[in-house]
Design a protein around this motif. Structure first.
Motif, PDB file in Angstrom:
ATOM      1  N   VAL A  97       1.471   6.057   6.347  1.00 16.50           N
ATOM      2  CA  VAL A  97       1.887   7.452   6.167  1.00 16.50           C
ATOM      3  C   VAL A  97       3.377   7.595   6.447  1.00 16.50           C
ATOM      4  O   VAL A  97       4.107   8.273   5.707  1.00 16.50           O
ATOM      5  N   SER A  98       3.863   6.970   7.497  1.00 18.17           N
ATOM      6  CA  SER A  98       5.290   7.084   7.845  1.00 18.17           C
ATOM      7  C   SER A  98       6.156   6.477   6.753  1.00 18.17           C
ATOM      8  O   SER A  98       7.176   7.047   6.365  1.00 18.17           O
ATOM      9  N   LEU A  99       5.747   5.291   6.271  1.00 23.49           N
ATOM     10  CA  LEU A  99       6.563   4.631   5.247  1.00 23.49           C
ATOM     11  C   LEU A  99       6.577   5.442   3.953  1.00 23.49           C
ATOM     12  O   LEU A  99       7.595   5.551   3.281  1.00 23.49           O
ATOM     13  N   VAL A 100       5.433   6.047   3.614  1.00 21.04           N
ATOM     14  CA  VAL A 100       5.366   6.844   2.391  1.00 21.04           C
ATOM     15  C   VAL A 100       6.366   7.995   2.475  1.00 21.04           C
ATOM     16  O   VAL A 100       7.124   8.261   1.536  1.00 21.04           O
ATOM     17  N   VAL A 138       0.851  -1.200   0.000  1.00 21.04           N
ATOM     18  CA  VAL A 138       0.000   0.000   0.000  1.00 21.04           C
ATOM     19  C   VAL A 138       0.884   1.246   0.000  1.00 21.04           C
ATOM     20  O   VAL A 138       0.625   2.219  -0.714  1.00 21.04           O
ATOM     21  N   SER A 139       1.977   1.207   0.803  1.00 17.86           N
ATOM     22  CA  SER A 139       2.856   2.377   0.893  1.00 17.86           C
ATOM     23  C   SER A 139       3.468   2.696  -0.467  1.00 17.86           C
ATOM     24  O   SER A 139       3.517   3.854  -0.887  1.00 17.86           O
ATOM     25  N   VAL A 140       3.933   1.674  -1.185  1.00 19.40           N
ATOM     26  CA  VAL A 140       4.554   1.915  -2.492  1.00 19.40           C
ATOM     27  C   VAL A 140       3.521   2.489  -3.465  1.00 19.40           C
ATOM     28  O   VAL A 140       3.820   3.398  -4.243  1.00 19.40           O
ATOM     29  N   LEU A 141       2.281   1.985  -3.369  1.00 26.03           N
ATOM     30  CA  LEU A 141       1.226   2.527  -4.234  1.00 26.03           C
ATOM     31  C   LEU A 141       1.048   4.025  -3.974  1.00 26.03           C
ATOM     32  O   LEU A 141       0.974   4.825  -4.904  1.00 26.03           O
TER      33      LEU A 141
END
Length: 1910
Positions: free
Chosen positions: A1475-1478, A1446-1449
């Motif tokens: 949110v943090s990973l994005v 989801v983060s990569v998307l």
């Protein structure tokens, strides 16, 4: 001799009696009238003549014949041969029947009247012999005489039949005639012990098949219920006979009814096993039988109910039996594939085949029971042999203790009968005895060769056939049959006449008188000694089924015992662990008992304390692995030894070994004592007769020794056989004397055993016994693995006469229970072995005295044993504590038991570090075990295992038996979420109440009442901190409260705000007063304020601006300013067109308690609106901006999911008729306005002229090149497809092509994909005010995102910029479950991407399973319990994959210019992770130390991730359990770090450090659920200002900063980021790795994350080392154990090592050491400048800077191998960095890296340039690159400047002078004379030449100055 027929009976239809409309039969006549004495007349014959019921039929039926079997009360079988024919009824009889029918006419008025009815009549012969054919002939003859009216009277025929006498066995042939001109020959079997089967067995196999019959065979042997169904009675009888025949030599002893009459069907519900046959007519009534195996002979099926489990034959026997049977039944099978099959391959005739099948089963039984005679105990010889079978020994020697089938067979009734029948040693023998005694060897050798087996089977079959048919077929049969006419004509025959009973009786009387006068026939029984066959031991050993125990192990056991008895205790101690390990094997245990036996003299061996202790230890270890059956006889061999070994405790007090080995199941098992008793009795009885036959014995044993290689002397059975043979020849007195001698032998043994049992059942300390019994015991019969059972409790659990056996026991009670147990034993064995009643009574009076006497002795022993000096145990080691950490409970002595991890137990090589003995310490912060390994070989090591108390997730009581000591009271298993497991067993010196108090303290510390009870708050305070709110002035206005709130955050709020809450519980509902007053406050922004000047500073008075300083300092503000999302400046010049502003609406935490005080919202949204919007969202967490993309200016928002109520109103259809706009409507309108405001704030939106024009859309992409756009677009679509997860498109199978190109092609060539995607439920947030127009084209999100369109005919891609649909400006990532039923938005402004999020419960359960996989509590060999299987089951990697995906998307969407709002669950778990990973992936700033800290503070702490709740940190949140959401995030970061090692400033250790301390509660950073809670406790702003105790860091960040300044532990040497690099990691599970944080452990000093402990331990370790250095030279070699040593400390990576060395050298030289970071930075700058200077980048610089690696994952040139602290560098090409400086051929030596570790370039290379150098004699001059290094004091030269391989070094210390030189031959031309100079060293002369004289002068001066410096 026996009568052929006992009775002849005529049974007919009873016309007078009918029950319920059913006819009955009655006996019309029977002969003889009077019963024979030896065989009474069987009852109920009339039922069996017509098993389906007596009925009249309208047509005459053919005559029938079958044999039923009746069993009388003495288990004798009577064979009833029934011959049935049909007789017509005459008119008077018919009338009778009609009358009977008319009685019932009321019920059945329409009775059909038949002209003629026929009634059945049966002629029955009852016999004890089973001659089916003879009976068929005889009854047929009688019928023929009657029908055909032959001249012979029927009375004569019947009289002859009843007086016919034939031999039972002996193989004779008898011709009989019944006097009607007939003649038959009856052959008797040679041996009547073998069953006669005719062809019934072969028939049974033909009907049911091999596998089915084997099932029935096993079912019958294991006592299941079997029911045969068939429409033929004779077949039922044959099938039952066949099944019994293949069970030979076992005899079936349960209900056996081959034909069961319908009237008796209720017999089928009997609880006992049976074999019964029933006519198929009654099939429906057998359906509800749940536990009966039904064999349908006609259909060939066997039905086994679900609840029935049939134990099958053990392999390989089953397979071999099946093979043999198929070779008999289907010999053609073997050759069916051959091209030229043999001509004559046919199965044998049915009779022969029958015997072959039986031979296979005989062969099978010979293998199953081989050697059974060696396990027979003969306990009496006279007057009758009494024999018992030792089941455990038999199973043990066969290694079949686990085999279900054999266990059940040996426990069954059939086998008991087998032992009593075949046990006696002197009797007639048969085929089976010969087979099992003499052919075992042959069977064993042939078993794997089917053809040899077949030959053997054929030989056996021949013998069986010969037994049944001793004479060749005789054709002398002559029996009349009724003539065809009489059978076919239906004229009214005369009915069967009434016979003259007197005439028949005369025949019988005459025969009886004749018998009496004739001499008695004596059956000659050939008795002989039954051969025993080869002993079992040999067979098994050759098979190799014994546990392999190498000779070396046995040697160790022997040596150890020798050392103990030679008093070489130190040697013995070293061998002890190896011995205890060896004793797991059976042979070693046997060896131990043999060795110990040699040290016993006259039944006694007195030892000293230490010897005694070791011997007892070994005995316990040996017994520990014995099952309760003691199948290997180990306990039996130890029994005499435990009463022999003893030690003197004081005057006249001796303690025997038995008092220390009682805690084993085997002593409480009655079967064990019986087997022991019987084998001892056998030995004594044998001795008794050996004495009498002394002379005989010597010669006998001499023969034996010659014969079997001194195997053993004459066996007890052989001796008994001899005695039985002589018994008839003895006189009466002799016989009586022998009987008495035997009886008294048994009696004396019974007394001996009563003593022995009391030794082992009475505990040394009765009080201890009571404690143990409270733990309760299961069924003693079942094998228990827990040895914390007590022998007495065990014995009582088995006794039937006590209620529970666990009442409160006083010592007298213990005595009673032991007495009861021994009494039961004595009753059983004495009754079986024929002890007289007087003796038995004497025993019963004696036993209580024996027990009482023994208790008194034990009391003295117990008293004295307490006075013994305790065995010296290792000294308890104190743990090192952190500053502020205090001991709560001092060390308790415990043993650390190994868990399921192999490393420390020595399984993976190396000596075992566990188990270890030491102490457990409970401190305010940690639980610490510190001790030394029990294994003497590593005894000098120290083992430490610890974890923070706050991380304890599960505590469980266990009970442990250690191999070392015989008994350990109790234990605990403590599991921590830091992936640590402490399995401890309390030493016996630890009282149980102390252990209990330890548990309570632990629990109290783990779950404090309030978060202020955690270590982070109590550290450094001896007294516990109590929360006392100050009293507050009631009239204080809320205005001043709000002003003071921020000003005095630390002081005021923590007291007053809490105080207010306690006084007036203002719930959030009635806080409306609070709202209105706030709105009037100066700080708040109201709607009236001029919107053009809507900045925070404009609404704050200058005097109050200071109060905001703390807020501004918070992480969020600093980050917002960095991102340009809003500033808090004083200038009013802020332009209105700035899209976002910082709102203070939440500064009192009234809008959302879990959000920070300052939030970023769109510029034109007013604060009051926020209050209303927030109500739509769960927990009031409305959407706020948290990050903005620097290039595309797209923003990332976060919020919680919508309330269910909000969803319904929000997605109302636009055409819904709404009369009055409701509250909900207005809220959703405002919400829509809010989203619209966010969209409007995007540059891409404001730039576009119209909403749906393409020009605005393309303008967003102008700054990205078209090619990159082509690459990027399809990637999103595919990502989206994965995230949304089409059913066909499983995530994890999708392949990303090279940089997305391949993916592009795939997506364009699959128009189907979009069709699929359309079906997935997916809503968009629609507008209530929507115009109702639907756009003409409404494509699927995934397709639009991918920029896909229908492919052109040639398959080429369309122009992506013009034919692509309009993209949404805002994507909302929402929860699938929440977004059902949403309408599509026709204007394509925002879109909802529904995804499945992982529930918090899923994370919790997954983590539990992950912990069990990484740290299993016990070792397992099950394949489905392996680490990888458990890891897969935990689904942890799947969860990581989902979050990353989801983060990569989201990263892709933001990167293409769309904003994204993440709106999942409550907005504080998955939302925070995503949110943090994005941000981490998109913004390189967050990959630095400061950035990562800021990211965590902003997204996790300020935005209210519930750390306390998810971490179950207090008593209140205990029930919710530990849910590691933050740990999951750190794991995701670790996965990204692995894929991009050069993009992160911090190392893996940094992530592990955070992971550990997030769970440890050492710092306050990760406590509490939100900023609001932190302010309430006054901890938000205190971290910086608290300087009272500089030792104690309250914030983990401060601690990391401090540590980072001292040492490079957190730094990643590979760090060299690329500007604006967006990371796109692979997210498939195959790309993810298990984090080593979960797997590693350091036993030397515990987890390596509390840094002070490391430095203290190092300093402690150095002190003793210095003292020791004076002795012998110390080896520099150091063994490194992965699970023991801290690898990063013992083997630091190259750079860390060099930095350490540098620091040490500086310290030695007395220089102030430079900070490592400065040193490192200087090296980096040097490298950079060098890289620029040189044409080709040097290897070291490309390694360190790697700035020119532009690959997407810049990790191919360099492979980083992480260690716990810092990183060790491995160069992926061909260079190996090590700390040595020896050059390796072909590789750059590490000395070339020297320049990295000195401060400036001028020092590193003081002077360098080209000089010509003259080679050796006659060699030319060559130009070389010379480098003068003042620091290393060298002059080095290279081939050229780029060269890193040094060609030579001139040490300046060797240089004597620098002199001006002269040109020599071959010197370079065009060079001035002054340019030459020479260097004179003590070894040789160097001739050098510069390019010009000035240059030469410079060189000479520089070298000279270096020399003078030195």
């Amino acid at each position: 001799m026996a009568r052929l027929a006992d009775y002849f009976v005529v049974v007919g239809y009873d016309l007078d009696n009918r029950v319920e409309g059913e006819g009955l039969g009655r006996i019309l006549q029977r002969f003889p009238e009077k019963d024979w004495e030896d065989s009474p007349f069987p009852q109920g014959i009339e039922l069996f003549c017509q098993p389906s019921g007596w009925q009249l039929v309208p047509e005459r039926q053919p005559a029938s014949f079958f044999v039923a079997v009746l069993t009388d009360i003495n288990s004798e079988r009577h064979y009833c041969a029934c011959f049935t024919f049909w007789e017509g009824l005459d008119s008077p009889q018919l009338k009778k029947v009609d009358a009977g029918d008319a009685d019932e006419a009321d019920e059945e008025p329409a009775v059909v009247q038949h002209a003629k009815l026929f009634a059945p009549k049966s002629l029955v012969v009852v016999s004890r012999l089973d001659y089916t054919e003879a009976f068929r002939n005889c009854l047929g003859l009688i019928y023929t005489v009657h029908v055909d009216g032959l001249s012979t009277p029927l009375e004569t025929v019947i009289g002859n039949l009843l007086t016919c006498i034939i031999p039972v066995a002996g193989g004779s042939q008898r011709t009989i005639t019944l006097g009607a001109g007939d003649r038959q020959v009856i052959q008797t079997p040679i041996n009547d012990a073998l069953p006669v089967s005719g062809s019934s067995v072969a028939q049974l196999f033909r009907q049911l098949g091999i596998v089915n019959v084997l099932y029935l065979f096993c079912a019958a042997l294991t006592e299941h219920k079997i029911l045969f169904l068939s429409s033929s009675y004779q077949r039922l009888t044959d099938a039952c006979r066949g099944l019994l025949a293949i069970m030979f030599p076992l005899k079936y002893s349960f209900t056996y009814v081959p034909i069961l009459p319908g009237k008796l069907l209720e017999v089928l519900s009997t609880p006992t096993p049976f074999i019964i046959g029933v006519n198929s007519f009654f099939r429906s009534e057998t359906q509800e039988l749940l536990d009966v195996i039904i064999a349908d002979l006609d259909g060939g099926t066997v039905t086994i109910p679900e609840c029935v489990h049939i134990s099958l034959l053990p392999e390989p026997l089953l397979q071999q039996t099946q093979t043999a049977l198929s070779m008999v039944l289907d010999p053609e099978l073997e050759f069916s594939d051959q091209a030229f099959p043999p001509q004559s391959m046919h199965a044998s005739a049915l009779k022969i085949q029958d015997k072959e099948i039986r031979a296979v089963f005989l062969w099978l039984f010979a293998r199953l029971f081989q050697g059974y005679r060696w396990c027979l105990h003969i306990i009496r010889i006279h007057p009758e042999p009494v024999i018992r079978f030792h089941k455990a020994a038999f199973l043990g020697q066969r290694s079949l203790t686990e085999d279900d089938f054999l266990m059940k067979v040996l426990d069954g009734m059939a086998f008991a009968g087998f032992v009593s029948e075949r046990g006696p040693p002197y009797r007639a023998t048969d085929l089976f005895d010969d087979l099992v005694a003499n052919q075992v060897e042959r069977i064993r050798q042939e078993e794997t060769y089917p053809h040899k087996v077949m030959n053997h089977v054929k030989e056996l079959a021949e013998q069986l056939f010969k037994n049944e048919n001793p004479y060749p077929a005789v054709a002398m049969h002559k029996v009349q049959r009724p003539s065809e006419t009489s059978q076919s004509t239906d004229q009214s025959r005369t009915p069967f006449p009434v016979l003259d009973d007197v005439a028949v009786q005369l025949f019988i009387d005459h025969a009886v008188a004749k018998l009496k006068s004739s001499p008695p026939v004596v059956k000659v029984e050939l008795k002989s000694m039954v051969p025993s066959g080869p002993p079992l031991g040999d067979i098994v050993d050759r098979n190799g089924n014994v546990m392999a125990n190498s000779a070396r192990r046995l040697e160790v056991v022997r040596n150890c015992i020798t050392y103990i008895f030679d008093n070489k205790m130190l040697e013995a101690k070293k061998l002890m662990p190896a011995v205890l390990r060896a004793l797991k094997g059976r042979t070693a245990r046997v060896c131990l008992t043999q060795e110990l036996n040699q040290h016993v003299l006259q039944n006694r061996a007195v030892l000293d304390d230490q010897q005694f202790d070791y011997i007892v230890r070994m005995m316990n270890c040996t017994l520990q692995d014995c099952s309760h059956m003691d199948e290997h006889g180990i306990a039996a061999a130890l029994l005499p030894l435990v009463t022999a070994f003893c030690r003197k405790l004081g005057a006249g007090i001796t303690q025997f070994a038995y008092s220390c080995v009682q805690e084993h199941m085997v002593w409480t098992t009655m079967q064990f004592w019986e087997a022991m008793f019987y084998s001892d009795v056998q030995n004594h009885i044998k001795a008794l007769y050996m004495e009498t036959d002394d002379g005989n014995k010597q010669s006998n044993s001499q023969d034996q020794q010659d014969g079997s290689g001194s195997r053993r002397e004459i066996s007890a059975l052989d001796l008994a056989a001899e005695q039985n043979r002589l018994w008839p020849t003895l006189s009466k007195e002799m016989q009586m004397e022998r009987v008495q001698k035997e009886e008294s032998t048994v009696f004396s043994q019974a007394i001996h055993y009563a003593n022995r049992m009391s030794y082992l059942l009475l505990p040394l300390d009765t009080s201890k016994n009571r404690l143990l019994r409270s733990s309760g015991l299961g069924d003693v019969e079942s094998v228990s693995n827990s040895y914390v059972t007590n022998s007495i409790a065990g014995s009582m659990a088995e006794s039937y006469d006590t209620e529970s056996g666990f009442e409160d026991a006083e010592s007298s009670d213990v005595a009673n229970s032991v007495v009861r147990f021994i009494n039961r034993f004595v009753d059983k064995v004495c009754n079986e072995s024929g002890v007289t009643n007087e003796h038995l009574k004497a025993l019963h009076t004696m036993i209580p005295d024996i027990v009482q006497m023994h208790i008194e002795t034990l009391d003295a022993v117990h008293r004295e044993s307490k006075r013994l000096p305790p065995i010296q145990k290792p000294k308890l080691l104190r743990p090192t504590l952190l500053p502020g950490e205090e001991l709560v409970m001092d060390g308790m002595r415990v043993h650390l038991i190994p868990d399921g991890r192999d490393e420390a137990t020595g399984q993976m090589g190396g000596p075992p570090l566990l188990p270890a003995e030491g102490a457990i310490f409970l401190t305010t912060y940690r639980l610490i075990f510190k001790g030394t390994p029990s294994d003497a070989l590593v005894g000098e090591q120290i083992v430490t295992r610890s974890f923070p108390i706050a991380s304890l997730t599960k505590e469980k009581r266990i009970s442990v038996t250690l191999t070392m000591d015989q008994f350990v009271q109790e234990g605990l298993q403590l599991r921590s979420c830091t992936f640590q497991l402490l399995k401890i067993a309390f030493d016996e010196e630890v009282a149980s109440d102390l252990a209990e108090s330890f548990r309570k303290h632990l629990h109290k510390l783990r779950f404090p009442q309030h978060v202020q009870g955690t270590f982070a708050f109590t550290v450094g305070q001896s007294g516990k901190l109590v929360l006392e709110p100050k009293t507050k002035d009631k009239n204080q206005s809320l205005k001043t409260l709000s002003k003071n709130l921020v000003k005095n955050a630390k002081r005021t709020i923590s007291r007053q705000y809490v105080g207010r809450k306690k006084e007036a519980p203002a719930t959030w509902e009635n806080r409306s007063t609070f709202h209105t007053e706030l709105d009037e406050d100066e700080i708040s922004v109201s709607e009236e304020v001029d919107q053009s000047a809507l900045t925070l500073s404009s609404t704050i008075r200058s005097s109050d601006r200071q109060t905001m300083s703390n807020v501004v300092e918070r992480a969020c503000c600093r980050d917002y300013q960095r991102l340009g999302l809003g500033t808090l400046s004083n200038s009013l010049t802020r332009s209105k067109n700035e899209p976002f502003r910082i709102s203070t609406a939440n500064r009192m935490y009234t809008v959302c308690r879990s959000y920070p005080g300052l939030l970023i919202i769109p510029q034109n949204i007013l604060d009051p609106i926020i209050h209303r919007i927030s109500r739509c969202y769960r927990q009031n967490r409305f959407p706020v901006v948290c990050w903005r993309h620097s290039r595309t200016k797209a923003v990332l928002l976060r919020s919680a999911g919508l309330h269910a109520k909000g969803v319904v109103s929000f997605f109302k259809s636009p055409n819904a008729p709404t009369a009055v706009p409701s509250q909900a409507d207005s809220t959703s309108l405002e919400q829509e306005k809010y989203l619209q405001a966010i969209i409007s704030s995007m540059p891409s939106y404001s730039e576009s002229t119209g909403r749906n024009t393409l020009s605005g859309f393309t303008s967003t992409h102008m700054n990205t090149s078209e090619s990159s756009d082509k690459l990027r677009q399809p990637k999103i679509g595919d990502l989206m497809k994965q995230v949304l997860g089409n059913k066909e498109d499983v995530p994890g199978t999708f392949s990303r092509g090279a940089l997305g190109q391949k993916a592009k092609v795939i997506s364009l060539s699959q128009p189907k994909a979009s069709g699929k995607a359309k079906n997935s439920p997916r809503g968009k947030w629609g507008s209530i005010r929507g115009s109702g127009r639907l756009s003409a084209y409404n494509p699927d999100i995934g397709t639009r995102l991918a920029g896909k369109e229908s492919p052109q005919p040639n398959g080429g891609p369309n122009d992506p910029l013009f034919l692509r649909q309009q993209k949404a400006y805002l994507y909302i990532i929402g929860d699938k479950a929440q977004l059902k039923g949403g309408k599509q938005d026709s204007f394509q402004q925002w879109e909802v991407i529904p995804i499945e999020v992982c529930d918090v419960r899923q994370v919790k359960n997954s983590f539990k399973k992950l912990m069990k996989a990484c740290v299993p509590s016990s070792q397992t060999t099950e394949p489905n319990m392996s680490f990888l299987r458990l890891l897969e089951d935990s689904e942890w990697m799947t969860l990581l994959h989902r979050v990353l995906q989801v983060s990569v998307l989201v990263v892709e969407l933001l990167d293409t210019g769309s904003s994204v709002m993440v709106s999942l669950e409550d907005g504080w778990d998955v939302t925070t992770q995503v949110v943090s990973l994005v941000q981490l992936l998109s913004d390189p700033y967050y990959r630095t130390f400061d950035g990562f800290r800021l990211l965590v503070e902003k997204e996790w702490l300020s935005f209210g991730h519930r750390f306390s709740h998810r971490g179950a940190q207090t008593l209140g949140s205990q029930s919710s359990g530990f849910t590691p959401v933050f740990l999951q995030f750190l794991d995701c970061v670790h996965q990204i770090h692995l894929q991009f090692p050069m993009e992160f400033e911090f190392s893996h250790y940094y992530l592990k450090f955070l992971a550990y301390h997030y769970m440890s509660n050492r710092f306050r950073t990760f406590l509490l659920d939100s900023d609001y809670d932190r302010i309430e406790l006054g901890v938000l702003y205190e971290e910086k200002s608290d300087r009272r105790n500089p030792q104690v860091c309250k914030s983990v960040w401060d601690y990391i900063d401090r540590l980072n300044k001292k040492a490079p532990v957190f730094y990643n040497y590979m760090y060299s980021p690329e500007d604006e690099e967006v990371l796109r990691p692979y997210t498939f599970i195959s790309n993810l790795k298990v984090w080593d944080f979960y797997l590693e452990e350091t036993l030397s000093d515990g987890p390596p994350y509390d840094w002070e402990l490391r430095s203290r331990q190092e300093s402690l370790a150095e002190e003793p080392a210095e003292k020791a250095e004076t002795g012998a030279p110390k080896s520099l070699r150091h063994i490194v154990w992965p699970c023991y040593d801290d690898l990063s400390k013992v083997m630091p990576d190259a750079i860390t090592k060099l930095l350490q060395d540098l620091q040490n050298l500086e310290a030695e030289l007395g220089q102030t050491s430079e900070k490592w970071k400065d040193t490192w930075d200087k090296i980096k700058t040097t490298q950079r400048t060098e890289t620029k200077l040189e044409s080709r980048p040097s290897f070291s610089s490309s390694l360190l800077m790697s700035s020119n690696l532009s690959h997407q994952r810049r990790s191919q040139g360099v492979c980083l191998q992480d260690s716990r602290v810092g990183s060790s560098i491995k160069l992926g090409l061909d260079c190996e960095a090590s700390a040595t400086s020896t050059p390796v051929a072909g590789r750059p030596s590490t000395s070339t890296f020297y320049s990295q570790f000195h401060s400036t370039e001028s020092e590193n290379r003081s002077f360098e340039g080209i000089l010509y150098k003259r080679g050796a004699l006659l060699k030319p001059w060559k130009p070389r690159w010379f480098v003068l290094d003042k620091t290393k004091h060298q002059l080095r030269y290279y081939n050229n400047r780029q060269d890193k391989d040094c060609k030579g070094v001139i040490e300046l210390s060797d240089v004597e002078a620098v002199i001006v030189g002269t040109p020599t031959m071959g010197a370079p031309k065009n060079v001035e004379e002054k340019a030459f100079f020479d260097l004179k060293t003590d070894k040789r002369m160097y001739y050098l030449c510069a390019q010009e004289s000035s240059n030469a002068q410079l060189w000479m001066d520089s070298i000279q100055s270096s020399l003078s410096d030195a």
